[in-house]
Design a protein around this motif. Structure first.
Motif, PDB file in Angstrom:
ATOM      1  N   LYS A  94      33.486  37.598  42.274  1.00 34.23           N
ATOM      2  CA  LYS A  94      33.125  36.435  41.467  1.00 34.23           C
ATOM      3  C   LYS A  94      33.160  35.183  42.340  1.00 34.23           C
ATOM      4  O   LYS A  94      33.776  35.172  43.394  1.00 34.23           O
ATOM      5  CB  LYS A  94      34.043  36.281  40.258  1.00 34.23           C
ATOM      6  N   ALA A  95      32.517  34.141  41.837  1.00 33.60           N
ATOM      7  CA  ALA A  95      32.482  32.895  42.587  1.00 33.60           C
ATOM      8  C   ALA A  95      33.172  31.746  41.854  1.00 33.60           C
ATOM      9  O   ALA A  95      33.500  30.740  42.462  1.00 33.60           O
ATOM     10  CB  ALA A  95      31.037  32.503  42.879  1.00 33.60           C
ATOM     11  N   ARG A  96      33.390  31.902  40.560  1.00 31.72           N
ATOM     12  CA  ARG A  96      33.978  30.837  39.752  1.00 31.72           C
ATOM     13  C   ARG A  96      35.178  31.377  38.974  1.00 31.72           C
ATOM     14  O   ARG A  96      35.581  32.510  39.180  1.00 31.72           O
ATOM     15  CB  ARG A  96      32.926  30.256  38.799  1.00 31.72           C
ATOM     16  N   HIS A  97      35.688  30.600  38.067  1.00 34.76           N
ATOM     17  CA  HIS A  97      36.925  30.938  37.373  1.00 34.76           C
ATOM     18  C   HIS A  97      36.832  32.175  36.486  1.00 34.76           C
ATOM     19  O   HIS A  97      37.714  33.016  36.500  1.00 34.76           O
ATOM     20  CB  HIS A  97      37.402  29.745  36.546  1.00 34.76           C
ATOM     21  N   SER A  98      35.783  32.284  35.691  1.00 36.69           N
ATOM     22  CA  SER A  98      35.671  33.401  34.760  1.00 36.69           C
ATOM     23  C   SER A  98      35.212  34.673  35.469  1.00 36.69           C
ATOM     24  O   SER A  98      34.311  34.642  36.308  1.00 36.69           O
ATOM     25  CB  SER A  98      34.670  33.061  33.648  1.00 36.69           C
TER      26      SER A  98
END
Length: 180
Positions: A94-98
């Protein structure tokens, strides 16, 4: 518990701990690590899929093996080794928080007929909270073992757990109480 299957999702635990809030995070990771390890072990014993969803740390050409190698070569390999993915583990970058934001996780869960996820890992008041919200809007059942998630700020983590319970219908309980 559910009509489909369950999975354990391990969030951001393959980590070098070379970031700005690592000093604030490390005591909580050290405390939560044994519970995470027991939870993952029990899931594997019961044939429950264990899915690692991890930041790529801006290394867009890296794959899960490289992310793991970097973390194991880091100063806090002792926090990575006990949770190391095995040959049956699944891995999503993943690249972001979620864990869902622009990843194939929703598709993977649907292909595995999973409708219940247990979220463990870090950070309770960030990635775990945002992932729980995204799971909720996807109509997934959510469990968060309060002793198997790590935080930067204890007060925000407590508020996040309360929000997950109240607003998302998440089951918040001790990891040893989770049944597969």
């Amino acid at each position: 518990m559910s009509n489909g299957r369950s999975a354990v999702v391990v969030i951001d635990m393959i980590n070098t701990y070379e970031h700005g809030d690592a000093d604030l995070l490390l005591p909580s990771v050290e405390k939560a690590l044994p519970a995470m390890g027991r939870l993952i072990h029990r899931a594997r014993e019961h044939g429950v899929p264990v899915i690692y969803v991890n930041d790529n740390f801006g290394q867009w050409r890296s794959h899960h093996g490289e992310i793991l190698e970097s973390a194991l070569a880091g100063a806090r390999a002792d926090l990575v080794e006990p949770l190391r993915p095995d040959g049956d583990s699944l891995f999503v970058v993943k690249a972001r928080h979620s864990i869902f934001f622009e990843t194939p996780l929703a598709y993977l869960l649907s292909q595995l007929d999973i409708d219940h996820i247990t979220l463990c890992g870090q950070v309770t008041e960030q990635c775990v909270l945002y992932s729980a919200l995204d799971a909720h809007i996807r109509h997934l059942q959510i469990t968060v073992p309060e002793d198997a998630v790590a935080h930067i700020h204890a007060d925000l983590a407590e508020a996040a757990l309360k929000m997950m319970r109240t607003n998302m219908g998440a089951t918040i309980q001790h990891s040893d109480a989770i049944q597969f």
